[in-house]
Write a protein that holds these residues in place. Structure first.
Motif, PDB file in Angstrom:
ATOM      1  N   ALA A 123       0.848  -1.197   0.000  1.00 61.08           N
ATOM      2  CA  ALA A 123       0.000   0.000   0.000  1.00 61.08           C
ATOM      3  C   ALA A 123       0.881   1.244   0.000  1.00 61.08           C
ATOM      4  N   TRP A 124       0.474   2.224  -0.792  1.00 58.91           N
ATOM      5  CA  TRP A 124       1.178   3.509  -0.836  1.00 58.91           C
ATOM      6  C   TRP A 124       0.156   4.645  -0.820  1.00 58.91           C
ATOM      7  N   ARG A 125       0.504   5.715  -0.148  1.00 67.55           N
ATOM      8  CA  ARG A 125      -0.228   6.968  -0.293  1.00 67.55           C
ATOM      9  C   ARG A 125       0.373   7.723  -1.466  1.00 67.55           C
ATOM     10  N   VAL A 126      -0.488   8.266  -2.319  1.00 73.53           N
ATOM     11  CA  VAL A 126      -0.053   8.899  -3.560  1.00 73.53           C
ATOM     12  C   VAL A 126      -0.221  10.402  -3.437  1.00 73.53           C
ATOM     13  N   GLU A 127       0.881  11.115  -3.599  1.00 72.41           N
ATOM     14  CA  GLU A 127       0.835  12.578  -3.647  1.00 72.41           C
ATOM     15  C   GLU A 127       0.793  12.978  -5.116  1.00 72.41           C
ATOM     16  N   GLY A 128      -0.359  13.408  -5.593  1.00 69.75           N
ATOM     17  CA  GLY A 128      -0.584  13.671  -7.003  1.00 69.75           C
ATOM     18  C   GLY A 128      -1.745  12.811  -7.486  1.00 69.75           C
ATOM     19  N   ARG A 129      -1.933  12.730  -8.779  1.00 66.51           N
ATOM     20  CA  ARG A 129      -3.066  11.983  -9.310  1.00 66.51           C
ATOM     21  C   ARG A 129      -2.587  10.971 -10.351  1.00 66.51           C
ATOM     22  N   LEU A 130      -2.998   9.731 -10.159  1.00 66.14           N
ATOM     23  CA  LEU A 130      -2.779   8.682 -11.146  1.00 66.14           C
ATOM     24  C   LEU A 130      -4.076   8.458 -11.918  1.00 66.14           C
ATOM     25  N   ASP A 131      -3.952   8.294 -13.223  1.00 65.46           N
ATOM     26  CA  ASP A 131      -5.118   8.024 -14.048  1.00 65.46           C
ATOM     27  C   ASP A 131      -5.398   6.522 -14.042  1.00 65.46           C
ATOM     28  N   PRO A 132      -6.580   6.078 -13.614  1.00 63.16           N
ATOM     29  CA  PRO A 132      -6.847   4.642 -13.488  1.00 63.16           C
ATOM     30  C   PRO A 132      -6.728   3.883 -14.802  1.00 63.16           C
ATOM     31  N   ASP A 133      -7.131   4.486 -15.923  1.00 60.78           N
ATOM     32  CA  ASP A 133      -7.027   3.788 -17.205  1.00 60.78           C
ATOM     33  C   ASP A 133      -5.565   3.613 -17.613  1.00 60.78           C
TER      34      ASP A 133
END
Length: 516
Positions: A123-133
């Motif tokens: 598990a990681w906390r993400v700083e920013g936005r990853l696009d699921p597709d």
């Protein structure tokens, strides 16, 4: 100044570059110590291997512990004359697929007991936005390029074999975690309980959670047959490449190459030497470290060991003065605790080792684990320092002879066995260096999340102690099997271990065989 007689390039600069690459630190100076720079046993093997390749010599692992400062280590290496072993030849990927001994062992464990879960939750906390597709397609590219992520484990009439399936694209489950503080844990708990179909070749699950305020959580669960802790950074760097530059595929080392290389080691003369070492090192050792079993079986449990902030800094002086790694300190603290807890002068416990010292397999995705045994013997007069120096020798010997598989050691020694107890290692010590697992994925920063509640689901040994380093702080976790150790006794033991660690610098002159 140390000079290269052929090119005029300072040898010290070449060695500095090796240290900075392995330790992932810039500006290392000649007087800097491997231990104060955060070096530990896994890094030691990688550093010695990389330096040996750079300078064309074979460097004993002990050399780094006996010459732990950059300058003195460089001078020692320049004095060596023994050429290093050649790189393993490139194994063609048209050779048959094979399993490693580690894969066979954990696969058989699940066949014998279907309740066993050899899952690896991440598990990681993400700083920013990853696009699921994009993430889904990147995972698909990762699977296509790395055979280990599409390997099928097949039981054909009790003949265990491995095969490849065609590339597949993992689903990325969307999660709304904005009003669910325990949502990450719930997903991972559920993923841990759900068995994988080992014959499917789909041993990876993924989810992307929305935490609100522009934050996300990336959750993965893989089977231990296809990953280990040391290849998590490889997984992330390769995922970043597949996410950020999908049009630039590159050749990768496949796991079948490691399996073939390991089989070659098994057939070599060095295997007999390693087996002789272990037969001598464990001669007369107890095959089980007794734990106080509860009157009635209890549920498995896991909890965090109370360790104060700043503990890592207080131990670095001990590491530098006595030429020991943080792992050796932790192993000594556990040994002292077990001696005092059991009253025995001879105890054993196990620890996983990563057989990826060879440069060819440093960036391999897949499990390269073995398990080694550490033995601690003391007398009535032994001090904690005596135990530390002896553990230093035990740990170095274990690392130098780690390539022989644990199963082969057990076959050679044929110890007395107890159902549900693994010989010599019903107590386990893990080192989990979480700082090395932080990553950048297409500009977003991924910070690992450690969740101690996950450990109870995977309690395979009577007692497992995990030490993790995160944000320059030490975190300790204990997991225990409720049929072998009660929750109350597990907490007592953890408190005593914490006390030994906290007082370690001051306790070096104290006798081992006393409590308190």
């Amino acid at each position: 100044m140390l000079m290269d007689s052929l090119s005029g390039i300072p040898q010290l600069h070449r060695m500095t570059a090796v240290w900075e690459k392995v330790l992932k630190k810039d500006g290392i100076k000649p007087d800097d110590s491997f231990f104060t720079l955060g070096g530990q046993s896994v890094m030691a093997g990688s550093l010695v291997s990389a330096a040996g390749e750079e300078f064309g010599v074979r460097i004993p692992l002990r050399a780094l512990f006996e010459h732990s400062r950059l300058g003195e280590f460089t001078e020692h290496v320049l004095g060596l004359a023994t050429p290093s072993a050649p790189l393993p030849y490139a194994v063609s990927t048209d050779i048959p697929l094979e399993m490693t001994a580690f894969q066979r062992r954990i696969w058989l464990a699940e066949l014998i007991d279907p309740s066993v879960r050899n899952h690896v939750p991440l598990a990681w906390r993400v700083e920013g936005r990853l696009d699921p597709d994009r993430l889904r397609l990147a995972l698909g590219r990762l699977v296509a390029e790395h055979e280990i992520l599409r390997t099928r484990f097949v039981d054909d009439d009790d003949a265990l074999s491995v095969r490849l399936r065609p590339p597949w694209v993992p689903e990325v489950e969307p999660l709304d975690l904005r009003n669910a503080p325990g949502g990450m844990r719930d997903w991972l708990d559920a993923a841990l309980r759900l068995p994988f179909d080992l014959e499917s070749g789909q041993l990876l699950r993924a989810a992307l959670g929305d935490l609100g305020d522009g934050r996300q959580a990336l959750l993965l669960c893989l089977h231990h047959l296809v990953i280990d802790g040391e290849s998590v950074p490889v997984l992330l760097s390769e995922l970043d490449r597949c996410y950020s530059a999908p049009d630039r595929p590159q050749p990768v080392v496949q796991y079948r190459e490691f399996a073939a290389y390991q089989q070659g080691q098994r057939d070599s003369a060095a295997r007999d030497t390693d087996l002789d070492y272990w037969a001598s090192a464990l001669a007369g050792a107890p095959s089980d470290t007794p734990l106080p079993e509860p009157g009635q079986p209890e549920p498995n449990g896991a909890f965090q060991i109370p360790l104060p902030a700043g503990l890592l800094d207080s131990l670095r002086a001990v590491q530098s003065e006595h030429g020991v790694s943080w792992f050796m300190v932790a192993a000594t603290a556990l040994a002292v605790t077990l001696h005092r807890w059991t009253g025995l002068d001879d105890v054993t416990f196990g620890s996983p080792t990563a057989n990826r010292d060879h440069p060819r397999f440093a960036e391999l995705l897949g499990p390269c684990l073995n398990t080694t045994v550490l033995r601690s013997r003391v007398t009535e007069d032994s001090t904690v320092l005596d135990a530390l120096l002896r553990m230093r020798g035990e740990a170095l010997g274990a690392l130098e002879h780690q390539t022989v598989q644990f199963d082969d050691v057990i076959t050679r020694l044929n110890p007395v066995r107890r159902f549900g107890h693994t010989p010599y290692m019903n107590v386990m010590l893990n080192m989990n260096l979480l700082d090395g697992h932080a990553a950048v994925l297409d500009g977003t920063r991924l910070t690992p999340v450690l969740n101690d509640s996950l450990r109870s689901e995977n309690a395979k040994f009577g007692l497992t102690v995990t030490m993790a380093e995160q944000d320059d702080q030490l975190i300790g976790l204990v997991a225990h099997r409720g049929d072998q150790l009660s929750a109350g006794h597990a907490r007592e033991l953890a408190d005593e271990l914490a006390g030994v660690l906290v007082r370690f610098p001051e306790a070096l002159t104290e006798p081992v065989m006393r409590r308190g």
